[in-house]
Design a protein around this motif. Structure first.
Motif, PDB file in Angstrom:
ATOM      1  N   VAL A  99       0.832  -1.203   0.000  1.00 25.30           N
ATOM      2  CA  VAL A  99       0.000   0.000   0.000  1.00 25.30           C
ATOM      3  C   VAL A  99       0.865   1.251   0.000  1.00 25.30           C
ATOM      4  CG1 VAL A  99      -1.836  -1.205   1.258  1.00 25.30           C
ATOM      5  CG2 VAL A  99      -0.162   0.168   2.529  1.00 25.30           C
ATOM      6  N   ALA A 100       0.311   2.309  -0.575  1.00 28.51           N
ATOM      7  CA  ALA A 100       0.911   3.634  -0.487  1.00 28.51           C
ATOM      8  C   ALA A 100       0.212   4.412   0.606  1.00 28.51           C
ATOM      9  CB  ALA A 100       0.772   4.362  -1.822  1.00 28.51           C
ATOM     10  N   LEU A 101       0.996   5.163   1.399  1.00 26.62           N
ATOM     11  CA  LEU A 101       0.436   6.043   2.417  1.00 26.62           C
ATOM     12  C   LEU A 101       0.265   7.427   1.810  1.00 26.62           C
ATOM     13  CD1 LEU A 101       1.586   3.662   4.151  1.00 26.62           C
ATOM     14  CD2 LEU A 101       2.127   5.368   5.892  1.00 26.62           C
ATOM     15  N   HIS A 102      -0.972   7.843   1.650  1.00 22.48           N
ATOM     16  CA  HIS A 102      -1.267   9.176   1.129  1.00 22.48           C
ATOM     17  C   HIS A 102      -1.517  10.133   2.290  1.00 22.48           C
ATOM     18  CE1 HIS A 102      -2.615   7.826  -3.186  1.00 22.48           C
ATOM     19  NE2 HIS A 102      -1.380   7.473  -2.879  1.00 22.48           N
ATOM     20  N   PHE A 103      -0.762  11.219   2.301  1.00 21.38           N
ATOM     21  CA  PHE A 103      -0.872  12.201   3.365  1.00 21.38           C
ATOM     22  C   PHE A 103      -1.912  13.248   3.011  1.00 21.38           C
ATOM     23  CE2 PHE A 103       3.787  11.718   5.008  1.00 21.38           C
ATOM     24  CZ  PHE A 103       3.528  10.385   5.285  1.00 21.38           C
ATOM     25  N   TYR A 104      -2.748  13.590   3.985  1.00 20.83           N
ATOM     26  CA  TYR A 104      -3.741  14.655   3.827  1.00 20.83           C
ATOM     27  C   TYR A 104      -3.633  15.625   4.995  1.00 20.83           C
ATOM     28  CZ  TYR A 104      -6.227  12.396  -0.035  1.00 20.83           C
ATOM     29  OH  TYR A 104      -6.565  11.866  -1.251  1.00 20.83           O
ATOM     30  N   ASN A 105      -3.718  16.905   4.692  1.00 19.51           N
ATOM     31  CA  ASN A 105      -3.790  17.943   5.708  1.00 19.51           C
ATOM     32  C   ASN A 105      -5.012  18.807   5.426  1.00 19.51           C
ATOM     33  OD1 ASN A 105      -1.422  17.785   7.548  1.00 19.51           O
ATOM     34  ND2 ASN A 105      -0.291  17.868   5.613  1.00 19.51           N
ATOM     35  N   ALA A 106      -5.899  18.892   6.424  1.00 24.60           N
ATOM     36  CA  ALA A 106      -7.129  19.670   6.267  1.00 24.60           C
ATOM     37  C   ALA A 106      -7.877  19.243   5.004  1.00 24.60           C
ATOM     38  CB  ALA A 106      -6.829  21.156   6.240  1.00 24.60           C
ATOM     39  N   ASP A 107      -7.953  17.907   4.803  1.00 24.33           N
ATOM     40  CA  ASP A 107      -8.678  17.308   3.680  1.00 24.33           C
ATOM     41  C   ASP A 107      -8.041  17.585   2.323  1.00 24.33           C
ATOM     42  OD1 ASP A 107     -10.613  16.258   5.392  1.00 24.33           O
ATOM     43  OD2 ASP A 107     -11.772  18.116   5.332  1.00 24.33           O
ATOM     44  N   THR A 108      -6.798  18.053   2.306  1.00 28.88           N
ATOM     45  CA  THR A 108      -6.099  18.328   1.057  1.00 28.88           C
ATOM     46  C   THR A 108      -4.942  17.357   0.895  1.00 28.88           C
ATOM     47  OG1 THR A 108      -6.650  20.676   1.156  1.00 28.88           O
ATOM     48  CG2 THR A 108      -4.834  20.038  -0.287  1.00 28.88           C
ATOM     49  N   GLY A 113       3.694   9.633   0.947  1.00 25.78           N
ATOM     50  CA  GLY A 113       4.828   9.799   1.841  1.00 25.78           C
ATOM     51  C   GLY A 113       5.641   8.558   2.094  1.00 25.78           C
ATOM     52  N   CYS A 114       5.025   7.388   2.141  1.00 28.22           N
ATOM     53  CA  CYS A 114       5.713   6.172   2.550  1.00 28.22           C
ATOM     54  C   CYS A 114       5.019   4.949   1.967  1.00 28.22           C
ATOM     55  CB  CYS A 114       5.730   6.067   4.075  1.00 28.22           C
ATOM     56  SG  CYS A 114       7.111   6.925   4.884  1.00 28.22           S
ATOM     57  N   SER A 115       5.579   3.799   2.307  1.00 26.30           N
ATOM     58  CA  SER A 115       5.050   2.517   1.865  1.00 26.30           C
ATOM     59  C   SER A 115       4.614   1.700   3.071  1.00 26.30           C
ATOM     60  CB  SER A 115       6.119   1.737   1.087  1.00 26.30           C
ATOM     61  OG  SER A 115       6.668   2.503   0.048  1.00 26.30           O
ATOM     62  N   GLY A 116       3.825   0.668   2.819  1.00 25.99           N
ATOM     63  CA  GLY A 116       3.401  -0.237   3.879  1.00 25.99           C
ATOM     64  C   GLY A 116       2.894  -1.523   3.282  1.00 25.99           C
ATOM     65  N   HIS A 129       8.700   6.256  11.657  1.00 28.37           N
ATOM     66  CA  HIS A 129       9.002   7.623  11.242  1.00 28.37           C
ATOM     67  C   HIS A 129       8.156   8.069  10.054  1.00 28.37           C
ATOM     68  CE1 HIS A 129      11.914   5.694   8.348  1.00 28.37           C
ATOM     69  NE2 HIS A 129      11.520   6.692   7.583  1.00 28.37           N
ATOM     70  N   CYS A 130       7.382   7.130   9.461  1.00 25.69           N
ATOM     71  CA  CYS A 130       6.462   7.509   8.388  1.00 25.69           C
ATOM     72  C   CYS A 130       5.256   8.281   8.919  1.00 25.69           C
ATOM     73  CB  CYS A 130       5.975   6.269   7.641  1.00 25.69           C
ATOM     74  SG  CYS A 130       7.222   5.542   6.556  1.00 25.69           S
ATOM     75  N   VAL A 131       4.945   8.071  10.181  1.00 24.43           N
ATOM     76  CA  VAL A 131       3.763   8.729  10.746  1.00 24.43           C
ATOM     77  C   VAL A 131       4.105   9.759  11.813  1.00 24.43           C
ATOM     78  CG1 VAL A 131       2.200   6.839  10.207  1.00 24.43           C
ATOM     79  CG2 VAL A 131       3.434   6.808  12.372  1.00 24.43           C
ATOM     80  N   ARG A 132       5.323   9.654  12.368  1.00 29.59           N
ATOM     81  CA  ARG A 132       5.690  10.592  13.434  1.00 29.59           C
ATOM     82  C   ARG A 132       7.160  10.969  13.290  1.00 29.59           C
ATOM     83  NH1 ARG A 132       3.437  12.577  17.993  1.00 29.59           N
ATOM     84  NH2 ARG A 132       4.746  12.968  19.826  1.00 29.59           N
ATOM     85  N   GLY A 263      18.570   2.720   0.106  1.00 27.11           N
ATOM     86  CA  GLY A 263      17.148   3.007   0.036  1.00 27.11           C
ATOM     87  C   GLY A 263      16.892   4.402  -0.467  1.00 27.11           C
ATOM     88  N   VAL A 264      15.686   4.622  -0.947  1.00 25.38           N
ATOM     89  CA  VAL A 264      15.252   5.927  -1.456  1.00 25.38           C
ATOM     90  C   VAL A 264      14.047   6.371  -0.626  1.00 25.38           C
ATOM     91  CG1 VAL A 264      14.314   7.156  -3.456  1.00 25.38           C
ATOM     92  CG2 VAL A 264      16.087   5.426  -3.774  1.00 25.38           C
ATOM     93  N   PRO A 265      13.998   7.612  -0.176  1.00 23.90           N
ATOM     94  CA  PRO A 265      12.800   8.082   0.531  1.00 23.90           C
ATOM     95  C   PRO A 265      11.528   7.731  -0.232  1.00 23.90           C
ATOM     96  CG  PRO A 265      14.518   9.736   0.657  1.00 23.90           C
ATOM     97  CD  PRO A 265      15.048   8.650  -0.251  1.00 23.90           C
ATOM     98  N   GLY A 266      10.527   7.346   0.511  1.00 20.94           N
ATOM     99  CA  GLY A 266       9.300   6.821  -0.073  1.00 20.94           C
ATOM    100  C   GLY A 266       9.228   5.316   0.101  1.00 20.94           C
ATOM    101  N   GLN A 267      10.416   4.655   0.111  1.00 18.23           N
ATOM    102  CA  GLN A 267      10.458   3.224   0.394  1.00 18.23           C
ATOM    103  C   GLN A 267      10.318   2.937   1.883  1.00 18.23           C
ATOM    104  OE1 GLN A 267      14.227   2.156  -1.875  1.00 18.23           O
ATOM    105  NE2 GLN A 267      12.835   0.627  -2.725  1.00 18.23           N
ATOM    106  N   SER A 268      10.509   3.947   2.712  1.00 17.71           N
ATOM    107  CA  SER A 268      10.371   3.750   4.150  1.00 17.71           C
ATOM    108  C   SER A 268       9.038   3.089   4.472  1.00 17.71           C
ATOM    109  CB  SER A 268      10.471   5.090   4.879  1.00 17.71           C
ATOM    110  OG  SER A 268      11.774   5.601   4.824  1.00 17.71           O
ATOM    111  N   GLY A 269       9.077   2.113   5.353  1.00 19.24           N
ATOM    112  CA  GLY A 269       7.869   1.406   5.760  1.00 19.24           C
ATOM    113  C   GLY A 269       7.570   0.164   4.949  1.00 19.24           C
TER     114      GLY A 269
END
Length: 406
Positions: A99-108, A113-116, A129-132, A263-269
Motif C-alpha cells: 500500500v501507499a500512504l497518502h498524506f492529507y492535511n485539512a482534507d487536502t 509519503g511512505c510505503s506499507g 518515522h512515516c507517521v511521526r 534506500g530511497v525516501p518513499g520506500q520507508s515502511g
C-alpha cells in the motif's frame, strides 16, 4: 534526503539503550492517546508468526524463488527496484497487499509519503518515522492518512478497496522521538484485508534462517535516486525487487538489508517479506534507513507486542465454515505415473489445486474441485521435488511436498 537518513541513524544513538515495550495508541478521529501494557511471552521460543490470508479475491501470484542475476546492487544478489507491473499483475496476491500512504492535511492531498503492507484485515505495517517525526520535538507528519493498495501510475485501483487510518500504534520510544523499535501499525476504518488479503509478520532468533532464501520487496520510491541519478521516482508507482539479504547485528538494533544497497525516501515502511508460494508469507522487517538497505528487524520482544494488537485490538475474522481439513493423504508418494490426493470434504467445498516446482512455477493447476479426492497424471513432469496446495477463497487449506521419480 541522503543526509536525513544519516541524521536519523545518528540521532537514535542518543536515546535510551533500554527499549520499552509499552504501545502508544493514537486515535486520529478523537485525537486521544491511550496505552497498551507489555504482554509476557516465552523468550525460549525461536520462531513464531501471525496468520496470512489471500482474501476473498484469491488469485495468488507465483513469486520468484531463485535470486536475480542482473540489475543488482553492487556485490549482492539483490536487484534494484523496477516497476512491479513488469513482473506481476498488481491485482494478484500478495502484490495488492502493498500500500501507499497518502498524506492529507485539512482534507487536502499533500503527497505519497511512505510505503506499507497489509498484515491483518484492518492493519498496515509501516515504519514509525512515516507517521511521526523523530527528534527532540516529535510530531505527527499529517492529520490523516489514506491507504491505497497497489497504487500505480498515479491512480488508485478502482477494483480494490481503500481506507482511511483511524488509529496508530507505536512503541513508547518511537512516540518519544527515537528509532528504537522502528515499526508502526495503522488500523483502518474498514477491514479491506478481508478482500485483498494480508501477509503475516514473523521473527526468528536463528540467523541461518535467512540463508539462501529469496526475500521480496514492494515499495513506492519517491525522489531521484541519490546514487543513480538516471532513476527518477515520484511515489506514484509500485516498484518491486528481490533476492538474498544480509543481517546486521548492530547498535541500536538488528537490521536486515543488503550490503552495498541503498534506500530511497518513499520506500520507508516497505517490508522485506519471504514466501514459499505455498504456506508462508511473512514480513520480517520494515525499511528504516538508506544505508545498506536497512530494514528494522521484528525481534521477539517486538513481535509479541505487535501480535497482541493483531489478535486482541484489531478486527476479528469471523469463524470460517470450512471443515477441519488440516491433513491430506497422498499415495503413492513418491510416484512415477500418477498419484492421488485424498481429504475430507463433506460439504463439497470447491477447492483450487496447484502443483509448484522448486523454482516457484505453477506446473499443474485445477479449479473447482468439489470431491474428496484428486488424481493427477505425471505427463511431462521432470523427476524431482514439488509442492502442492489446495486453496479455498484465497486461503491455503492444506499443502505439502510431493516427489516424482523415474
Amino acid at each position: 534526503m541522503k543526509h536525513r537518513f544519516i541524521f536519523i541513524l545518528l540521532l537514535s544513538l542518543f536515546y535510551s539503550t533500554q527499549a520499552q515495550d509499552t504501545i502508544i495508541v493514537y486515535d486520529i478521529l478523537n485525537q486521544s492517546i491511550t496505552k497498551i501494557d507489555p504482554v509476557a511471552y516465552d523468550s525460549t521460543q525461536t520462531f513464531n508468526h501471525t496468520s496470512f490470508s489471500m482474501g476473498t479475491l484469491g488469485n495468488p501470484a507465483t513469486l520468484i524463488t531463485i535470486p536475480p542475476n542482473s540489475n543488482l546492487f553492487p556485490n549482492s544478489n539483490f536487484s534494484k527496484p523496477e516497476l512491479a507491473e513488469n513482473f506481476h499483475n498488481l491485482l494478484d496476491y500478495p502484490i495488492r497487499t502493498a500500500v501507499a500512504l497518502h498524506f492529507y492535511n485539512a482534507d487536502t492531498f499533500s503527497g505519497t509519503g511512505c510505503s506499507g503492507i497489509m498484515v491483518g484485515p484492518d492493519l498496515v505495517l509501516t515504519a514509525a518515522h512515516c507517521v511521526r517525526r523523530v527528534g527532540n520535538a516529535p510530531t505527527w507528519h499529517t492529520d490523516s492518512f489514506l491507504i491505497a493498495p497497489a497504487y500505480n501510475n498515479g491512480q488508485i485501483q478502482s477494483s480494490l478497496p481503500s481506507s482511511w487510518v483511524k488509529k496508530i500504534y507505536l512503541f513508547q520510544e518511537n512516540y518519544n522521538g527515537s528509532l528504537w523499535h522502528e515499526t508502526a501499525l495503522l488500523q483502518l476504518r474498514e477491514p479491506i484485508g478481508l478482500d485483498i488479503g494480508w501477509v503475516g509478520i514473523a521473527y526468528t532468533s536463528d540467523a541461518s534462517y535467512f540463508d539462501n532464501k529469496v526475500f521480496h520487496k514492494l515499495s513506492y520510491p519517491a525522489i531521484r535516486d541519490p546514487f543513480d541519478t538516471s532513476k527518477v521516482y515520484n511515489g506514484d508507482s509500485l516498484y518491486y525487487n528481490y533476492g538474498y539479504i544480509d543481517t546486521f547485528p548492530s547498535f541500536p538494533s538488528t537490521y536486515l538489508g543488503v550490503r552495498g544497497g541503498w534506500g530511497v525516501p518513499g520506500q520507508s515502511g516497505s517490508s522485506l517479506f519471504y514466501t514459499n508460494n505455498i504456506n508462508a508469507y511473512y514480513s520480517f522487517g520494515v525499511s528504516s534507513l538508506s544505508h545498506n538497505y536497512a530494514h528494522a528487524y521484528i525481534n521477539a520482544q517486538m513481535f509479541y507486542q505487535l501480535q497482541n494488537i493483531i489478535d486482541n485490538y484489531a478486527y476479528t475474522v469471523p469463524i470460517t465454515t470450512i471443515p477441519n481439513t488440516s491433513s491430506v493423504k497422498v499415495y503413492p508418494n513418491p510416484f512415477k505415473t500418477q498419484t492421488t490426493f485424498e481429504f475430507e470434504n463433506p460439504s463439497s467445498i470447491a477447492y483450487d489445486f496447484e502443483l509448484i516446482d522448486v523454482q516457484g512455477r505453477v506446473v499443474i493447476k485445477q479449479h473447482q474441485i468439489k470431491d474428496n479426492s484428486l488424481t493427477i497424471n505425471r505427463k511431462n513432469l521432470n523427476q524431482g521435488i514439488y509442492f502442492f496446495r489446495f486453496i479455498h477463497k484465497g486461503q491455503t487449506i492444506f499443502s505439502g511436498k510431493l516427489q516424482v521419480q523415474d
